[in-house]
Motif scaffolding. Structure first.
Motif, PDB file in Angstrom:
ATOM      1  N   MET A  49      -6.719   9.018   8.173  1.00 27.54           N
ATOM      2  CA  MET A  49      -6.611   9.952   7.055  1.00 27.54           C
ATOM      3  C   MET A  49      -6.322  11.377   7.556  1.00 27.54           C
ATOM      4  SD  MET A  49      -6.758   7.761   4.804  1.00 27.54           S
ATOM      5  CE  MET A  49      -6.598   8.780   3.385  1.00 27.54           C
ATOM      6  N   GLU A  50      -6.934  11.762   8.678  1.00 25.22           N
ATOM      7  CA  GLU A  50      -6.642  13.076   9.277  1.00 25.22           C
ATOM      8  C   GLU A  50      -5.192  13.141   9.751  1.00 25.22           C
ATOM      9  OE1 GLU A  50      -8.379  15.933   9.401  1.00 25.22           O
ATOM     10  OE2 GLU A  50      -9.785  14.872   8.081  1.00 25.22           O
ATOM     11  N   GLU A  51      -4.720  12.045  10.331  1.00 19.20           N
ATOM     12  CA  GLU A  51      -3.323  11.997  10.798  1.00 19.20           C
ATOM     13  C   GLU A  51      -2.364  12.159   9.634  1.00 19.20           C
ATOM     14  OE1 GLU A  51      -0.220   9.018  13.107  1.00 19.20           O
ATOM     15  OE2 GLU A  51      -2.333   8.473  13.007  1.00 19.20           O
ATOM     16  N   ARG A  52      -2.629  11.519   8.508  1.00 21.05           N
ATOM     17  CA  ARG A  52      -1.758  11.628   7.333  1.00 21.05           C
ATOM     18  C   ARG A  52      -1.720  13.070   6.822  1.00 21.05           C
ATOM     19  NH1 ARG A  52       0.050   7.845   9.311  1.00 21.05           N
ATOM     20  NH2 ARG A  52      -0.185   5.695   8.662  1.00 21.05           N
ATOM     21  N   LYS A  53      -2.862  13.748   6.816  1.00 29.25           N
ATOM     22  CA  LYS A  53      -2.897  15.151   6.367  1.00 29.25           C
ATOM     23  C   LYS A  53      -2.080  16.034   7.303  1.00 29.25           C
ATOM     24  CE  LYS A  53      -7.350  14.775   4.097  1.00 29.25           C
ATOM     25  NZ  LYS A  53      -8.787  15.050   4.182  1.00 29.25           N
ATOM     26  N   ARG A  54      -2.173  15.786   8.613  1.00 29.94           N
ATOM     27  CA  ARG A  54      -1.379  16.552   9.581  1.00 29.94           C
ATOM     28  C   ARG A  54       0.118  16.271   9.416  1.00 29.94           C
ATOM     29  NH1 ARG A  54      -5.388  14.985  13.115  1.00 29.94           N
ATOM     30  NH2 ARG A  54      -4.040  13.410  14.055  1.00 29.94           N
ATOM     31  N   GLN A  55       0.454  15.039   9.091  1.00 32.53           N
ATOM     32  CA  GLN A  55       1.865  14.665   8.983  1.00 32.53           C
ATOM     33  C   GLN A  55       2.578  15.398   7.846  1.00 32.53           C
ATOM     34  OE1 GLN A  55       1.218  10.421   8.937  1.00 32.53           O
ATOM     35  NE2 GLN A  55       2.141  10.220  10.978  1.00 32.53           N
ATOM     36  N   VAL A  56       1.838  15.821   6.827  1.00 36.63           N
ATOM     37  CA  VAL A  56       2.455  16.631   5.770  1.00 36.63           C
ATOM     38  C   VAL A  56       3.066  17.882   6.399  1.00 36.63           C
ATOM     39  CG1 VAL A  56       2.028  17.988   3.692  1.00 36.63           C
ATOM     40  CG2 VAL A  56       0.926  15.775   3.964  1.00 36.63           C
ATOM     41  N   GLU A  57       2.326  18.478   7.331  1.00 43.26           N
ATOM     42  CA  GLU A  57       2.808  19.693   8.000  1.00 43.26           C
ATOM     43  C   GLU A  57       3.810  19.382   9.107  1.00 43.26           C
ATOM     44  OE1 GLU A  57       3.309  23.551   8.096  1.00 43.26           O
ATOM     45  OE2 GLU A  57       1.862  22.650   6.733  1.00 43.26           O
ATOM     46  N   THR A  58       3.470  18.403   9.969  1.00 47.28           N
ATOM     47  CA  THR A  58       4.302  18.152  11.153  1.00 47.28           C
ATOM     48  C   THR A  58       5.604  17.436  10.837  1.00 47.28           C
ATOM     49  OG1 THR A  58       3.116  16.101  11.632  1.00 47.28           O
ATOM     50  CG2 THR A  58       2.334  18.106  12.723  1.00 47.28           C
ATOM     51  N   LEU A  59       5.606  16.575   9.844  1.00 49.18           N
ATOM     52  CA  LEU A  59       6.843  15.868   9.488  1.00 49.18           C
ATOM     53  C   LEU A  59       7.588  16.570   8.352  1.00 49.18           C
ATOM     54  CD1 LEU A  59       5.731  12.115   9.568  1.00 49.18           C
ATOM     55  CD2 LEU A  59       7.059  13.346  11.266  1.00 49.18           C
ATOM     56  N   CYS A  60       6.912  16.753   7.227  1.00 50.86           N
ATOM     57  CA  CYS A  60       7.606  17.233   6.026  1.00 50.86           C
ATOM     58  C   CYS A  60       7.934  18.728   6.071  1.00 50.86           C
ATOM     59  CB  CYS A  60       6.781  16.922   4.790  1.00 50.86           C
ATOM     60  SG  CYS A  60       6.556  15.147   4.521  1.00 50.86           S
ATOM     61  N   ARG A  61       6.934  19.563   6.240  1.00 46.42           N
ATOM     62  CA  ARG A  61       7.190  21.008   6.192  1.00 46.42           C
ATOM     63  C   ARG A  61       8.056  21.470   7.368  1.00 46.42           C
ATOM     64  NH1 ARG A  61       4.398  22.543   1.865  1.00 46.42           N
ATOM     65  NH2 ARG A  61       2.286  21.763   1.556  1.00 46.42           N
ATOM     66  N   TYR A  62       7.855  20.912   8.546  1.00 46.35           N
ATOM     67  CA  TYR A  62       8.668  21.263   9.711  1.00 46.35           C
ATOM     68  C   TYR A  62      10.134  20.902   9.455  1.00 46.35           C
ATOM     69  CZ  TYR A  62      10.612  21.249  14.399  1.00 46.35           C
ATOM     70  OH  TYR A  62      11.410  21.477  15.486  1.00 46.35           O
ATOM     71  N   ASN A  63      10.374  19.686   9.003  1.00 49.88           N
ATOM     72  CA  ASN A  63      11.751  19.263   8.725  1.00 49.88           C
ATOM     73  C   ASN A  63      12.361  20.037   7.564  1.00 49.88           C
ATOM     74  OD1 ASN A  63      12.100  17.360  10.791  1.00 49.88           O
ATOM     75  ND2 ASN A  63      10.942  15.848   9.647  1.00 49.88           N
ATOM     76  N   ALA A  64      11.522  20.446   6.602  1.00 52.66           N
ATOM     77  CA  ALA A  64      12.029  21.255   5.489  1.00 52.66           C
ATOM     78  C   ALA A  64      12.556  22.587   6.002  1.00 52.66           C
ATOM     79  CB  ALA A  64      10.934  21.474   4.454  1.00 52.66           C
ATOM     80  N   ARG A  65      11.850  23.199   6.961  1.00 53.41           N
ATOM     81  CA  ARG A  65      12.330  24.465   7.524  1.00 53.41           C
ATOM     82  C   ARG A  65      13.662  24.269   8.252  1.00 53.41           C
ATOM     83  NH1 ARG A  65       6.677  25.124   8.146  1.00 53.41           N
ATOM     84  NH2 ARG A  65       6.666  24.249  10.242  1.00 53.41           N
ATOM     85  N   LEU A  66      13.777  23.168   9.002  1.00 57.91           N
ATOM     86  CA  LEU A  66      15.053  22.877   9.675  1.00 57.91           C
ATOM     87  C   LEU A  66      16.160  22.643   8.659  1.00 57.91           C
ATOM     88  CD1 LEU A  66      13.949  20.435  12.524  1.00 57.91           C
ATOM     89  CD2 LEU A  66      14.549  22.852  12.723  1.00 57.91           C
TER      90      LEU A  66
ATOM     91  N   THR B 297       0.850  -1.196   0.000  1.00 57.96           N
ATOM     92  CA  THR B 297       0.000   0.000   0.000  1.00 57.96           C
ATOM     93  C   THR B 297       0.880   1.238   0.000  1.00 57.96           C
ATOM     94  OG1 THR B 297      -0.160   0.111   2.420  1.00 57.96           O
ATOM     95  CG2 THR B 297      -1.901  -1.100   1.268  1.00 57.96           C
ATOM     96  N   LEU B 298       0.317   2.320  -0.547  1.00 53.74           N
ATOM     97  CA  LEU B 298       1.045   3.586  -0.640  1.00 53.74           C
ATOM     98  C   LEU B 298       0.081   4.729  -0.398  1.00 53.74           C
ATOM     99  CD1 LEU B 298       3.550   5.320  -1.584  1.00 53.74           C
ATOM    100  CD2 LEU B 298       2.563   5.171  -3.864  1.00 53.74           C
ATOM    101  N   TYR B 299       0.365   5.553   0.612  1.00 55.81           N
ATOM    102  CA  TYR B 299      -0.391   6.800   0.812  1.00 55.81           C
ATOM    103  C   TYR B 299       0.360   7.890   0.071  1.00 55.81           C
ATOM    104  CZ  TYR B 299      -2.386  10.985   2.798  1.00 55.81           C
ATOM    105  OH  TYR B 299      -2.981  12.204   2.940  1.00 55.81           O
ATOM    106  N   ASP B 300      -0.369   8.667  -0.747  1.00 60.70           N
ATOM    107  CA  ASP B 300       0.213   9.758  -1.522  1.00 60.70           C
ATOM    108  C   ASP B 300      -0.559  11.023  -1.179  1.00 60.70           C
ATOM    109  OD1 ASP B 300       0.929  11.616  -3.496  1.00 60.70           O
ATOM    110  OD2 ASP B 300       1.099  10.093  -5.058  1.00 60.70           O
ATOM    111  N   SER B 301       0.108  12.034  -0.618  1.00 63.96           N
ATOM    112  CA  SER B 301      -0.576  13.260  -0.181  1.00 63.96           C
ATOM    113  C   SER B 301      -1.178  14.029  -1.355  1.00 63.96           C
ATOM    114  CB  SER B 301       0.370  14.154   0.621  1.00 63.96           C
ATOM    115  OG  SER B 301       1.419  14.634  -0.194  1.00 63.96           O
ATOM    116  N   ARG B 302      -0.702  13.828  -2.565  1.00 66.86           N
ATOM    117  CA  ARG B 302      -1.268  14.530  -3.722  1.00 66.86           C
ATOM    118  C   ARG B 302      -2.692  14.072  -4.008  1.00 66.86           C
ATOM    119  NH1 ARG B 302       3.700  13.188  -7.573  1.00 66.86           N
ATOM    120  NH2 ARG B 302       3.174  11.217  -6.580  1.00 66.86           N
ATOM    121  N   VAL B 303      -2.969  12.768  -3.776  1.00 70.29           N
ATOM    122  CA  VAL B 303      -4.334  12.260  -3.998  1.00 70.29           C
ATOM    123  C   VAL B 303      -5.099  12.141  -2.690  1.00 70.29           C
ATOM    124  CG1 VAL B 303      -3.850  11.079  -6.163  1.00 70.29           C
ATOM    125  CG2 VAL B 303      -3.506   9.873  -4.022  1.00 70.29           C
TER     126      VAL B 303
END
Length: 190
Positions: free
Chosen positions: A66-83, A36-42
């Protein structure tokens, strides 16, 4: 391990060139095959194979997941991108500059110098070295308040000429001594 099963869950953030565009993936693998693969684009899971499609359907109907996955875009990806941006892309580190000949050179002959700057690829600098001439490499970088300038060290070129001059002098001294010795021997033989 000769037999057994391996299940992996991989969280993956992929960024565009300016790291503002982000795609978040959650990959579930069983024995090194993605099921299985979760993709934030879809915004949902996609399944591979019969069991993968069943699992994806099950995950997609779990509202909390599904709500957790949407939050993880911000909490994991965008946060780490700023760091990441602060620690690497936006970090100002002064460049290191070295000036050296591309191959052995000599005074009065056309040559090429290389100006090495970490992170840059400068154009070739061609010159004909002359004694006493100063050649330097200048770099402007946003981490520095003023330009960095490094001079080419010509001491190896000067040492080469000193060796050549001394070699020629000793040759003539030796030749003169040999010629004088031969003349003395010839004179004594008469």
């Amino acid at each position: 391990m000769t037999s057994g099963y391996v299940y992996q869950m991989i969280y993956d953030c992929e960024y565009g060139d300016d790291i503002t565009d982000v795609v978040f993936f959650v990959k579930n693998l069983f024995n090194q095959k993605i099921i299985t693969l979760y993709d934030s684009r879809v915004g949902k899971y996609v399944g591979f194979g019969e069991s993968g499609m069943k699992n994806a359907d099950h995950y997609n109907h779990q509202g909390w997941k599904m709500e957790e996955r949407k939050r993880q875009v911000e909490t994991l990806c965008r946060y780490n991108a700023r760091l990441f941006r602060r620690s690497t892309l936006d970090r100002l580190v002064p460049p290191v500059i070295k000036v050296h000949p591309a191959k052995p050179i000599d005074y009065g002959k056309r040559s090429m110098l290389e100006c090495s700057v970490v992170g840059f690829f400068p154009q070739e600098v061609r010159l004909t070295p002359r004694r006493g001439e100063r050649v330097s490499c200048r770099v402007d970088h946003s981490s520095q308040r003023k330009s960095l300038e490094v001079d080419w060290d010509t001491s190896s070129l000067d040492a080469k000429h000193l060796k050549k001059t001394l070699g020629i002098m000793f040759f003539f001294i030796g030749f003169t001594a040999a010629a004088g010795g031969a003349a003395y021997y010839w004179w004594k033989q008469r």
